[in-house]
Design an enzyme around this catalytic site. Structure first.
Site, PDB file in Angstrom:
ATOM      1  N   PRO A 259       0.828  -1.215   0.000  1.00 29.39           N
ATOM      2  CA  PRO A 259       0.000   0.000   0.000  1.00 29.39           C
ATOM      3  C   PRO A 259       0.859   1.262   0.000  1.00 29.39           C
ATOM      4  CG  PRO A 259      -0.697  -1.562   1.705  1.00 29.39           C
ATOM      5  CD  PRO A 259       0.611  -2.045   1.186  1.00 29.39           C
ATOM      6  N   LYS A 264       8.342   1.586   0.457  1.00 34.13           N
ATOM      7  CA  LYS A 264       8.957   0.844  -0.647  1.00 34.13           C
ATOM      8  C   LYS A 264      10.166   1.590  -1.208  1.00 34.13           C
ATOM      9  CE  LYS A 264       5.017   0.757  -2.870  1.00 34.13           C
ATOM     10  NZ  LYS A 264       4.133   1.317  -1.818  1.00 34.13           N
ATOM     11  N   GLU A 481     -23.944   9.723  20.114  1.00 33.73           N
ATOM     12  CA  GLU A 481     -22.692   9.072  20.500  1.00 33.73           C
ATOM     13  C   GLU A 481     -22.886   8.204  21.742  1.00 33.73           C
ATOM     14  OE1 GLU A 481     -20.429   9.217  18.412  1.00 33.73           O
ATOM     15  OE2 GLU A 481     -21.299  10.830  17.238  1.00 33.73           O
TER      16      GLU A 481
END
Length: 706
Positions: A259, A264, A481
């Site tokens: 991802p 990388k 909530e």
């Protein structure tokens, strides 16, 4: 272990020529301008420009001549000066100047008078004739009277051409100098273009300078398996004979898959840093230009540079830009991108790893790459660089925390546990945001509170305390909530509650957050069903308390629908449909590959899928309704506490559930800091279906699969 000094020096000195600023052309251009200016100055200032303070107009010159004050001798002649370069003409000579002190002494002074011989020729001749005739008459009168001859000057104009040899020479050669200068400048630009703008076929790979910003495996964390897998490349580049002795061949190419933000590119730089070899970096989009054949030419040039600098690494970032499936473009034609890909395939087949050139590529879309690019002999190995686990996240945080000043009580393990699904780039952003937050608060170091606030900001957005909400909207958000929070505490298969807030953050007006105790890679059916119940909690609480509903549950509905549909179609959790995958098939059509998506089930099956999805959601809604009605007093207590304190931790919710009140209340919320420049608050429009009105689960729940 390391190369000897001469080889290391040679490798470090290998640098591809880069286009430099054209200093020679600039110096040549400035010198040409100075020469031209000098020529004009020599032809103007020295070529006949009169000096200030000497100039007499023509009537004054005429009067001086008639008064006999013009001196005209062999040593001091009256000259008519002409300048061919400028076309100026003027009379130059001496005249007798009366003293200004009152005595009878006189002095000689120089004068200059502008004339135009073409128009004043007759006038000048008449003046000279009159002056000479007047002098002759005076001499005759003196002679007849027996007196000595007076000192009189007969006027004779002596022509003079005022020229500057250097100016004339430069002015004559000026066109030639300009032409030669332009030729040399264009020639220099053409040489520069050979390395720059006109060298379309040259590779744009950049050579990384290992001396200034060398990166090693110590700078890479959170991907231990990937580092172990690419360590073979480092050993091969350091000691190729170790592998050649047993007949083994190192992979020609390594494809890093993962991802975005997982490191990388950093891992590829670390390989070059550990092996201490040249590192060429290029993006997949740098190959293709507007001209046909440029991409293929750059591919060939890139491999030639690699062979000249062997052993080395060539890193191609975002290779999916040129490595996509062939034959699926518009019309199925052979476009420039496919030509570039074909050249890359041929070049990777044409060189041997024994030369010491290894290709590393990175992509987050391996599914779109051409199969010929992934076959053995090209990209032999695929290395998965996945999102870090809880241990890897802590290591990444520690790597980035070395660059900032952390307090001794900062708990990075707690932050890593609260950031599931974060990539390395997001974790670096968390550390940076925490440092900025601590600086705004004038703190000497970064603590756990700043790290958690930075984590919440990166994931859910910054708090918007200045958002003007009415008391009715705050109450509605508090009950919404509270409905989520009470279900998380009462249901068996949910993760621990972390925080509940009614402070607007990001697109939501409130958030309920829970954190898993450890990373999860599988989700059981009981957990998914409880997650569906939690998603229904906000809407159910609104309906029970106000006997009315709002659009604040839009995100909850979207998330619950996604979970239920995945349970039915992908995960085989429906008893009626069984262990069958119901999805979309990919095909190939004329226009584009992505347009060919067809369902692999009938309309009757689609109706059953819709019924199963609705059944799961209805059951979850009814279960949420039953639980919240039973514990209505706890719902009211949590909502009132939220209205008072705005943000509650999981421990506060537990105290309310067990004792009916908060035993250790949090600190009262601080009012928001006013902005430096006051602005008028815009009028609020009625909430529709924007993300801003979403509450609860959409942005504030961690660990629920989408």
């Amino acid at each position: 272990m390391f190369e000897d000094e001469p080889n290391q020096q040679r490798n470090n000195n290998r640098k591809t020529p880069e286009p430099q600023f054209n200093w020679k052309g600039l110096i040549l251009l400035v010198a040409s301008g100075l020469i031209i200016a000098w020529a004009f100055i020599l032809n103007s200032d020295k070529g006949g420009m009169m000096q200030s303070g000497r100039e007499k107009n023509y009537p004054e010159f005429q009067q001086l001549a008639l008064d006999g004050k013009i001196i005209c001798t062999k040593d001091k002649p009256l000259r008519l000066v002409s300048d061919p370069g400028t076309g100026n003409e003027y009379l130059e000579g001496y005249y007798t100047k009366e003293s200004t002190t009152g005595d009878k002494a006189s002095t000689e002074a120089v004068f200059e008078t502008t004339v135009n011989v073409e128009f004043q020729k007759d006038q000048l001749n008449k003046l000279i004739a009159d002056v000479n005739a007047q002098n002759a008459e005076k001499r005759k009168t003196a002679k007849d009277a027996g007196q000595p001859e007076p000192t009189l000057y007969d006027l004779v104009i002596t022509p003079k051409t005022n020229t500057s040899h250097m100016g004339t020479f430069l002015f004559t050669l000026l066109p030639l100098i300009v032409l030669v200068g332009l030729f040399l400048l264009i020639r220099q630009q053409m040489k520069m273009a050979g390395r720059g703008a006109l060298s379309f076929g040259k590779s744009r790979a950049k050579l990384l300078n290992q001396d200034r910003n060398r990166i090693t495996f110590k700078d890479v964390a959170g991907c231990d398996e990937a580092k172990e897998e690419v360590w073979e490349l480092v050993e091969f580049l350091k000691d190729p004979k170790k592998f050649q002795r047993l007949g083994g061949k190192i992979p020609k190419g390594v494809l890093l898959v993962g991802p975005p933000g997982t490191g990388k590119t950093l891992l590829a730089k670390a390989i070059a840093g550990e092996a201490d070899v040249p590192f060429f970096s290029i993006s997949g989009s740098d190959f293709v230009e507007m001209f046909v054949g440029v991409g293929a030419s750059r591919v060939r040039d890139m491999f030639e540079q690699g062979k000249k600098n062997a052993p080395c690494l060539i890193f191609i970032d975002e290779i999916d830009a040129v490595g996509r499936h062939r034959g699926h473009g518009l019309g199925g034609g052979h476009d420039e991108r496919e030509q570039t890909l074909n050249a890359m395939l041929v070049e990777m087949d044409g060189f041997d790893t024994q030369e010491g050139v290894i290709i590393i590529a990175a992509t987050n879309r391996p599914d779109v790459l051409d199969p010929a690019l992934l076959r053995p002999g090209r990209f032999d190995r695929q290395v998965m660089v996945s999102l870090p686990d809880v241990k890897g996240r802590e290591e990444i945080l520690r790597v980035h925390a070395k660059k900032v000043k952390l307090s001794e009580d900062a708990d990075l393990s707690k932050v890593s546990r609260g950031t599931p699904g974060f990539s390395g780039a997001e974790l670096a952003n968390v550390i940076n945001e925490a440092a900025l937050l601590a600086a705004r608060r004038n703190l000497k170091s970064i603590g756990t509170a700043e790290l958690e606030e930075a984590r919440d900001k990166v994931r859910w957005g910054r708090e918007r305390r200045s958002l003007a909400l009415t008391d009715k909207e705050k109450e509605n958000t508090a009950y919404h909530e509270a409905g989520h929070a009470i279900l998380i505490e009462l249901l068996e298969h949910t993760d621990p509650l972390h925080k509940v807030t009614i402070i607007p953050r990001g697109p939501s007006l409130g958030s309920t957050m829970w954190l898993p105790e450890q990373d999860k890679f599988n989700h059981r059916k009981n957990e998914l069903l409880d997650n569906l119940v939690v998603a229904m909690g906000g809407r159910v609480a609104e309906e029970i308390q106000f006997h009315n509903v709002t659009n604040g549950a839009m995100g909850d509905i979207r998330q619950a629908t996604g979970i239920a549909r995945s349970m039915v179609c992908a995960w085989g959790m429906s008893e009626k449909l069984g262990m069958v995958e119901y999805g979309e098939q990919e095909g190939q059509v004329f226009l584009a590959r992505d347009l060919a998506r067809n369902r692999n089930y009938s309309e009757a099956t689609a109706q059953i899928i819709d019924e199963e999805v609705k059944r799961l959601i209805d059951e979850a809604y009814n279960k949420a309704m039953s639980i919240i009605v039973t514990h209505k007093d706890k719902l009211d207590a949590i909502a009132l506490a939220l209205l008072e304190f705005e943000t509650l931790d999981g421990a506060h919710i537990k105290e309310i559930m067990e004792h009916g009140r908060i035993l250790h209340p949090p600190q009262s919320p601080k009012p928001p800091t006013p902005p430096p420049v006051p602005k008028a608050t815009p009028e609020r429009t009625p909430a529709k279906s924007e993300d801003e009105s979403e509450g609860g689960l959409p942005g504030g729940v961690v660990g629920v699969p989408a």
